[in-house]
Write an enzyme that holds these catalytic residues in place. Sequence first.
Site, PDB file in Angstrom:
ATOM      1  N   ASP A 189       0.862  -1.376  -0.005  1.00 61.49           N
ATOM      2  CA  ASP A 189      -0.065   0.096  -0.060  1.00 61.49           C
ATOM      3  C   ASP A 189       0.940   1.180  -0.229  1.00 61.49           C
ATOM      4  O   ASP A 189       2.114   1.221   0.007  1.00 61.49           O
ATOM      5  CB  ASP A 189      -0.945  -0.118   1.139  1.00 61.49           C
ATOM      6  CG  ASP A 189      -2.147   0.512   0.973  1.00 61.49           C
ATOM      7  OD1 ASP A 189      -2.327   1.942   0.294  1.00 61.49           O
ATOM      8  OD2 ASP A 189      -3.475  -0.130   1.083  1.00 61.49           O
ATOM      9  N   HIS A 261      -2.597   3.168  -4.814  1.00 61.69           N
ATOM     10  CA  HIS A 261      -1.982   2.604  -3.505  1.00 61.69           C
ATOM     11  C   HIS A 261      -0.713   2.274  -3.658  1.00 61.69           C
ATOM     12  O   HIS A 261      -0.116   1.121  -3.279  1.00 61.69           O
ATOM     13  CB  HIS A 261      -2.911   1.593  -2.890  1.00 61.69           C
ATOM     14  CG  HIS A 261      -4.418   2.172  -2.196  1.00 61.69           C
ATOM     15  ND1 HIS A 261      -4.458   2.932  -1.042  1.00 61.69           N
ATOM     16  CD2 HIS A 261      -5.488   1.828  -2.781  1.00 61.69           C
ATOM     17  CE1 HIS A 261      -5.653   3.416  -0.902  1.00 61.69           C
ATOM     18  NE2 HIS A 261      -6.372   2.652  -1.835  1.00 61.69           N
ATOM     19  N   ASP A 323      -8.483  -0.667  -6.451  1.00 60.46           N
ATOM     20  CA  ASP A 323      -9.474   0.297  -5.831  1.00 60.46           C
ATOM     21  C   ASP A 323      -8.898   1.808  -5.574  1.00 60.46           C
ATOM     22  O   ASP A 323      -7.691   2.020  -5.647  1.00 60.46           O
ATOM     23  CB  ASP A 323     -10.070  -0.235  -4.425  1.00 60.46           C
ATOM     24  CG  ASP A 323      -8.865  -0.388  -3.301  1.00 60.46           C
ATOM     25  OD1 ASP A 323      -7.808  -0.814  -3.652  1.00 60.46           O
ATOM     26  OD2 ASP A 323      -8.987   0.263  -2.368  1.00 60.46           O
ATOM     27  N   GLU A 324      -9.777   2.712  -5.638  1.00 61.44           N
ATOM     28  CA  GLU A 324      -9.417   3.946  -5.100  1.00 61.44           C
ATOM     29  C   GLU A 324      -8.149   4.528  -5.989  1.00 61.44           C
ATOM     30  O   GLU A 324      -6.985   4.955  -5.414  1.00 61.44           O
ATOM     31  CB  GLU A 324      -8.860   4.061  -3.626  1.00 61.44           C
ATOM     32  CG  GLU A 324     -10.295   3.632  -2.698  1.00 61.44           C
ATOM     33  CD  GLU A 324      -9.866   3.618  -1.353  1.00 61.44           C
ATOM     34  OE1 GLU A 324     -10.890   4.070  -0.450  1.00 61.44           O
ATOM     35  OE2 GLU A 324      -8.766   3.419  -0.850  1.00 61.44           O
ATOM     36  N   TYR A 415     -16.953  -4.119   7.585  1.00 63.67           N
ATOM     37  CA  TYR A 415     -15.521  -3.436   7.799  1.00 63.67           C
ATOM     38  C   TYR A 415     -15.174  -3.630   9.334  1.00 63.67           C
ATOM     39  O   TYR A 415     -15.969  -2.670  10.023  1.00 63.67           O
ATOM     40  CB  TYR A 415     -15.560  -2.128   7.308  1.00 63.67           C
ATOM     41  CG  TYR A 415     -14.857  -1.998   5.959  1.00 63.67           C
ATOM     42  CD1 TYR A 415     -15.529  -3.086   5.174  1.00 63.67           C
ATOM     43  CD2 TYR A 415     -14.120  -0.998   5.483  1.00 63.67           C
ATOM     44  CE1 TYR A 415     -14.573  -3.086   3.727  1.00 63.67           C
ATOM     45  CE2 TYR A 415     -13.429  -1.317   4.346  1.00 63.67           C
ATOM     46  CZ  TYR A 415     -13.969  -2.260   3.395  1.00 63.67           C
ATOM     47  OH  TYR A 415     -13.268  -2.121   2.080  1.00 63.67           O
ATOM     48  N   ASP A 417     -12.860  -2.341  11.069  1.00 65.78           N
ATOM     49  CA  ASP A 417     -12.282  -1.404  11.761  1.00 65.78           C
ATOM     50  C   ASP A 417     -13.150  -0.118  11.969  1.00 65.78           C
ATOM     51  O   ASP A 417     -12.955   0.867  12.551  1.00 65.78           O
ATOM     52  CB  ASP A 417     -11.206  -0.730  10.460  1.00 65.78           C
ATOM     53  CG  ASP A 417     -11.917  -0.435   9.176  1.00 65.78           C
ATOM     54  OD1 ASP A 417     -12.993  -1.149   8.865  1.00 65.78           O
ATOM     55  OD2 ASP A 417     -11.459   0.667   8.492  1.00 65.78           O
ATOM     56  N   TRP A 465      -8.707  -3.160   8.382  1.00 69.66           N
ATOM     57  CA  TRP A 465      -7.769  -2.011   7.866  1.00 69.66           C
ATOM     58  C   TRP A 465      -7.288  -1.321   9.133  1.00 69.66           C
ATOM     59  O   TRP A 465      -7.845  -1.227   9.984  1.00 69.66           O
ATOM     60  CB  TRP A 465      -8.489  -1.011   6.981  1.00 69.66           C
ATOM     61  CG  TRP A 465      -9.185  -1.754   5.795  1.00 69.66           C
ATOM     62  CD1 TRP A 465     -10.309  -1.808   5.350  1.00 69.66           C
ATOM     63  CD2 TRP A 465      -8.591  -1.778   4.763  1.00 69.66           C
ATOM     64  NE1 TRP A 465     -10.548  -2.293   4.197  1.00 69.66           N
ATOM     65  CE2 TRP A 465      -9.409  -2.553   3.702  1.00 69.66           C
ATOM     66  CE3 TRP A 465      -7.241  -1.836   4.213  1.00 69.66           C
ATOM     67  CZ2 TRP A 465      -9.041  -2.908   2.501  1.00 69.66           C
ATOM     68  CZ3 TRP A 465      -6.792  -2.448   2.937  1.00 69.66           C
ATOM     69  CH2 TRP A 465      -7.862  -2.840   2.039  1.00 69.66           C
ATOM     70  N   THR A 466      -5.986  -1.161   9.167  1.00 67.66           N
ATOM     71  CA  THR A 466      -5.213  -0.895  10.165  1.00 67.66           C
ATOM     72  C   THR A 466      -4.719   0.529  10.562  1.00 67.66           C
ATOM     73  O   THR A 466      -3.721   0.629  11.241  1.00 67.66           O
ATOM     74  CB  THR A 466      -4.024  -1.973  10.715  1.00 67.66           C
ATOM     75  OG1 THR A 466      -3.138  -1.781   9.147  1.00 67.66           O
ATOM     76  CG2 THR A 466      -4.782  -3.435  10.389  1.00 67.66           C
TER      77      THR A 466
END
Length: 753
Positions: A189, A261, A323-324, A415, A417, A465-466
């Site tokens: 990422d 990413h 993605d994104e 999700y 997170d 996700w962290t």
Amino acid sequence: MIRTFLVLFVLISNMIFAQNKLNLIPYPQKVQLLQGEFAIPKAFVLSGDLPKEETEYFKKRIGSQVEFQYAKKGGEIHLTNSIIPQASGTDSEQKKEYYSIEISPKQIHIKSYTKQGYFLALQTLIQLIEQYKEGKNIPAMKIEDQPKFAWRGMHLDVCRHFFTVDEVKQYIDYLAMYKLNTFHWHLTDDQGWRIEIKKYPKLTQIGSKRKESMIGAYVDNTFDGKPYGPYFYTQEQIKDVVKYAQDRHITVVPEIEMPGHALAALSAYPELACTKGSFEPATKWGVFDDVFCPKDETFTFLENVLDEVIQLFPSRYIHIGGDECPKTRWKECAHCQELIKKNNLKDEHGLQSYFIHRIEKYVNSKGRKIIGWDEILEGGLAPNAAVMSWTGVNGGIEAAKSKHFAVMTPGAYCYFDHYQGDPQSEPNAFGGFTPLEKVYSYNPIPSELNAEQSQYIMGVQANLWTEYILDFKQVQYMIFPRLMALSEVGWGTSDPKNYKEFENRVINQFKVLDGMKVNYARSIYNITGKVIPSNNGIAYELSTSQNSNSIRYTLDGTDPSINSKTYQTAVEIPNSLTIKSAYFEEGQLKSAVSTQQFIISKTTGKKITLEQPSENYSFGGAFTLVDGIIGNVKKLGKTWLGFQGKDVVATIDLGQKTTFSEVYFNTLENKGSWIHLAKSAKIFVSDDNKNFKLIKEIGTPEIQKAGGKIKVNVGTQNAKYLKVTIENAGIIPAGNPGADSKAWLFVDEIGVN
């Protein structure tokens, strides 16, 4: 061939069925109680030619609780083998995870077609051992079981924060305990490259570290000033983890992000970007404009990376992200524009499709398939690609209708997170509100699909996700107990109507997690508050997984340990106030103190409709906008509604003609998460809900000046209906994270005074 395994065991306890159900998660497809009980011997006797690795795992899991010995020839228990022809095709695939267990007064008899089925049967036996402890007998029964979905996954992001090999193995063990079979390992990422690639050593020399990390709430924009890394897994460590997972019949699916990413990779090899750079691994969270440039040397690089990845991971699917991916650099890049023209592509979204198609063709040539986040649908889906639907369910629906396989992982349900309890009493999290009950309520098969199309839904996955998860104890906290709900959803035996019964089984599982020293969330013990309409406006329902009659509360913001009232029924909220509540046992505080402030206006509790409901950030629905609760800008939990690319069009029925002169609402700005202030807003009134009169319009300057906290003087009005339209910022402009993507609009509490 079908294998038959005989197992005898000791140390099974006396625990009656809760509501005629065993304390098993996921609950089996079929449980039949038989006559008698299994008389427990002093030692656990294993009889016959049992699969070695699976049986050794079983012995280690049971540990010091029991003694093991193998039956000798001529002993009381003998191995029997039943050979049944295994069906071919799809039926064969489904049979891989089938097992049955028959417990009689003399023995425990396991049947399965494969070692995988045997392993799943052992997980059930382990839970039975944990349930029936202290040398008591287990009721005789027969269990027949197999999962509904082939893909039952959990994801772990090791890029934002890194976790050791031992911690990753613990994570895999948690999946095995609850019969999940897929570990999605997010390895690259913007903030870090975590996998050794021998052909490109700078990926880990440079890309596996960053100069500092963002801390606290995103809106604070603060950093710790501490170098992070270098952190990565060597190829030998990767092989070790993959083998560890294989021994537990779990498939490891690696994710190598592209085309977006990519900052960590571009920091090491800047020539792969559209601009000259320089670059560095990101220290902030969010989405960044610099992405892989679709030129030949980039594809050569990615193909070489994938060659090494494919050698390390035997999984059918390779996750390529997708993605994104902002299109800002591609729009400004002469090479990209020439590529669009040369290949008759419509636009940059077509270029994304070109990128994914090219990667897919290469991965297919290696005998593998790609799976990616639902943005890989942009510009047309690659021929053999599978979709992981995260932005909602539409990506999965589109994929299935076009006969592509999909894994459902919508943010609103999957999700982990997100907050799982009251955000005010929970550790800082990304946002959203996804409690245990909501996860349990999810059905991976969208209602829009017919029976044939539904066959393309491979299963369900939750993602962790962290960005805000600093250590493995926090990983444990965020996945437990929600992983248990995901497990039963994926197995196909969840029943949202009987959530409380499931919750009781979860609480019994806490004893197991305690023994393992797992730092699970105890949010279900805390007070849950729900605002409901009442004759006088709103009332506040309080509940807990324990006895709700043991909840005490105050209405003046004071500590509920002093001069509080015992909760009996929903508390009327007649005016602006702060309610504090907590759960007590024998006068002792047993939960966190829950605090909720209410700001009452003339819209509070009134009927409200939305023309375009939100999806991922939608807990409480439209009523969230008139529930008297003002959203916390630092904790984007259950008090906000989020709309991606959509305007808010809300109509409130005031019940009768009402006089007011001020309208207020809140929007939010958090550009790193693609959340932008509203572009404009209009306010209308009506007496018949048909003919509306515009009474006020405000534009971008006024909204920006107010910082999103909008209060508008509308003069003296007297109307029965109020309509507020709040315009989304639209496509995110260049120079912002997520440029060229749809902006999010977050709105809370529409009030009038």
